[in-house]
Design a protein around this motif. Structure first.
Motif, PDB file in Angstrom:
ATOM      1  N   ASN A 153     -15.782  13.103 -54.535  1.00 36.54           N
ATOM      2  CA  ASN A 153     -15.539  14.518 -54.767  1.00 36.54           C
ATOM      3  C   ASN A 153     -16.597  15.371 -54.065  1.00 36.54           C
ATOM      4  OD1 ASN A 153     -14.584  16.931 -55.790  1.00 36.54           O
ATOM      5  ND2 ASN A 153     -15.514  16.667 -57.789  1.00 36.54           N
ATOM      6  N   LEU A 191      -9.248  16.590 -56.145  1.00 38.65           N
ATOM      7  CA  LEU A 191     -10.081  17.574 -56.834  1.00 38.65           C
ATOM      8  C   LEU A 191     -10.593  18.632 -55.863  1.00 38.65           C
ATOM      9  CD1 LEU A 191     -12.198  15.396 -59.300  1.00 38.65           C
ATOM     10  CD2 LEU A 191     -10.280  16.897 -59.845  1.00 38.65           C
ATOM     11  N   ASN A 223     -14.659  16.632 -65.892  1.00 33.57           N
ATOM     12  CA  ASN A 223     -14.694  15.473 -65.002  1.00 33.57           C
ATOM     13  C   ASN A 223     -15.942  14.641 -65.231  1.00 33.57           C
ATOM     14  OD1 ASN A 223     -13.776  13.832 -62.835  1.00 33.57           O
ATOM     15  ND2 ASN A 223     -15.160  14.892 -61.433  1.00 33.57           N
TER      16      ASN A 223
END
Length: 423
Positions: free
Chosen positions: A192, A258, A350
């Motif tokens: 991410n 994401l 998350n």
């Protein structure tokens, strides 16, 4: 199970260097965090001039009602965290049980992860959330809303990426011990951050780099497992490698999704309110669920489900209940995840999800009698260390953001007072 002597010989010095670098940056960032907190506390303690008696009364009444609201907020946060951690852990264990006792359909394993999204629909009927922003720093850009075609393109694109990602996760869970699988999934934070660097101008601070390195090493260590068949998975070395590749690919895909979602909010949707987030989650999940069903029937796996149910080691009823409870626990996870998004932020949601992943290996040892070798323990420690580095950096960023917002508000108030005095 792993080549421990090779690890010690070739990674001792880099780890010592990395530890020294991390400690130095940690000390520096601790000092920076303390300074930021001091600025915020000082700003909060500065006397504020009341413009009228009514304003003073309103402030007093607000302060008397803050404590009960904070108590309720902490209660909701605790509940959502329990939902997220329990839903994630139990659904992963049940998913592994499905494959371990005779399940063979990867598309069915994909569908049960997605099919329960309607459980989130009641959120639409909570009036207090209608215009709620998902975090304190979220901004809404007042501009022309995107066209229906653009919105559909965003929802469909993200939904297809999600179903592909879930299929890779199902394949990895089919071939890997659940402990190995969950540890690799922790690398999604690193992916991410990596994709956000290119798509969302994510800054690579020493703590972020440290997190990337640790999470990457944590996943790479698991590649060198020399005897995967000793675990409950009982798969060949070739299938074990396929499981590793699919799980790493799924983790990178999840990080990519994401980052794309953040980019969509910034460039396309241009707002991060309750309605915008819920629309994205619901329509994206709808597209992903339809994609999983198309894959189930298009691949022909549905033809073998009856035989699969009859040959399931625990019986037909257990087969159905395993799938039903897997879907329900993913729903519990979704409720906890969305709840944390609205109460705190998507980052916090998350982060808690990744923090819960090391719980699964411990449960796998208890319920599936998987072996927890030395390298798996090292991998888990590195994953937790990388997680802490990542979250601490976000904590520093949040402090800076609050200080900047406070300074802007004070500057705006000061200019307003000058205008009033001047007139």
């Amino acid at each position: 199970m792993y080549m421990i002597h090779l690890l010690c010989t070739h990674t001792l010095s880099p780890q010592l260097y990395l530890s020294g670098t991390s400690l130095n940056s940690f000390k520096f960032d601790m000092k920076e965090a303390q300074e930021l907190q001091l600025h915020i506390m000082t700003a909060q303690l500065e006397p504020k001039e009341a413009n009228s008696t009514t304003e003073h009364t309103n402030v007093t009444s607000q302060s008397t009602t803050t404590q009960p609201r904070n108590y309720g907020w902490w209660l909701r946060i605790t509940m959502y965290i329990l939902f997220l951690l329990s839903g994630q852990s139990i659904s992963l264990l049940l998913g592994r049980l499905y494959y371990d006792k005779g399940g063979k359909s990867k598309w069915l394993g994909t569908a049960v992860q997605l099919i329960g999204f309607p459980v989130l629909l009641p959120y639409y009927f909570i009036p207090s959330l209608k215009n709620l922003k998902t975090n304190s720093t979220a901004t809404t850009i007042h501009s022309k809303p995107p066209s229906t075609l653009v919105l559909v393109s965003v929802y469909v694109s993200l939904g297809l990426l999600v179903v592909a990602d879930c299929f890779l996760y199902s394949t990895g869970l089919m071939y890997l011990p659940v402990s190995t699988y969950s540890l690799i999934c922790a690398s999604q934070l690193a992916f991410n951050a990596f994709f956000s660097f290119f798509l969302n101008s994510q800054k690579f601070t020493p703590l972020i780099v440290n997190s990337l390195v640790l999470l990457t090493i944590s996943s790479i260590l698991l590649v060198f497992e020399t005897n995967p068949s000793s675990d409950s998975s009982k798969v060949s070395k070739g299938k074990y490698v396929i499981g590793l590749i699919c799980t790493i690919g799924a983790s990178s895909g999840y990080g990519f999704v994401l980052s794309l979602t953040q980019l969509a909010f910034k460039k396309v949707l241009k707002k991060e309110t309750f309605t915008a987030v819920m629309d994205l989650i619901i329509y994206q999940s709808l597209v992903a669920t339809l994609g999983a069903l198309v894959g189930l029937f298009g691949s022909g796996e549905w033809k073998g489900l009856k035989t699969e149910m009859e040959e399931f080691e625990l019986g037909k009823v257990s087969y159905i209940m395993t799938l039903v409870w897997t879907a329900l626990m993913w729903d519990v996870f979704a409720v906890g995840c969305v709840g944390l998004i609205f109460e705190v932020s998507s980052l916090f949601s998350n982060a808690i999800s990744v923090l819960g992943l090391p719980i699964v290996p411990v449960l796998a040892v208890i319920f599936f009698h998987e072996k927890m070798g030395g390298i798996k323990v090292i991998s888990m420690v590195l994953a937790i260390w990388g997680f802490v580095s990542y979250v601490y950096q976000q904590y520093l960023d949040d402090l800076k953001s609050k200080l900047e917002d406070r300074n802007k508000n004070e500057a705006s108030n000061a200019s307003s007072l000058q205008e009033v005095n001047g007139s």
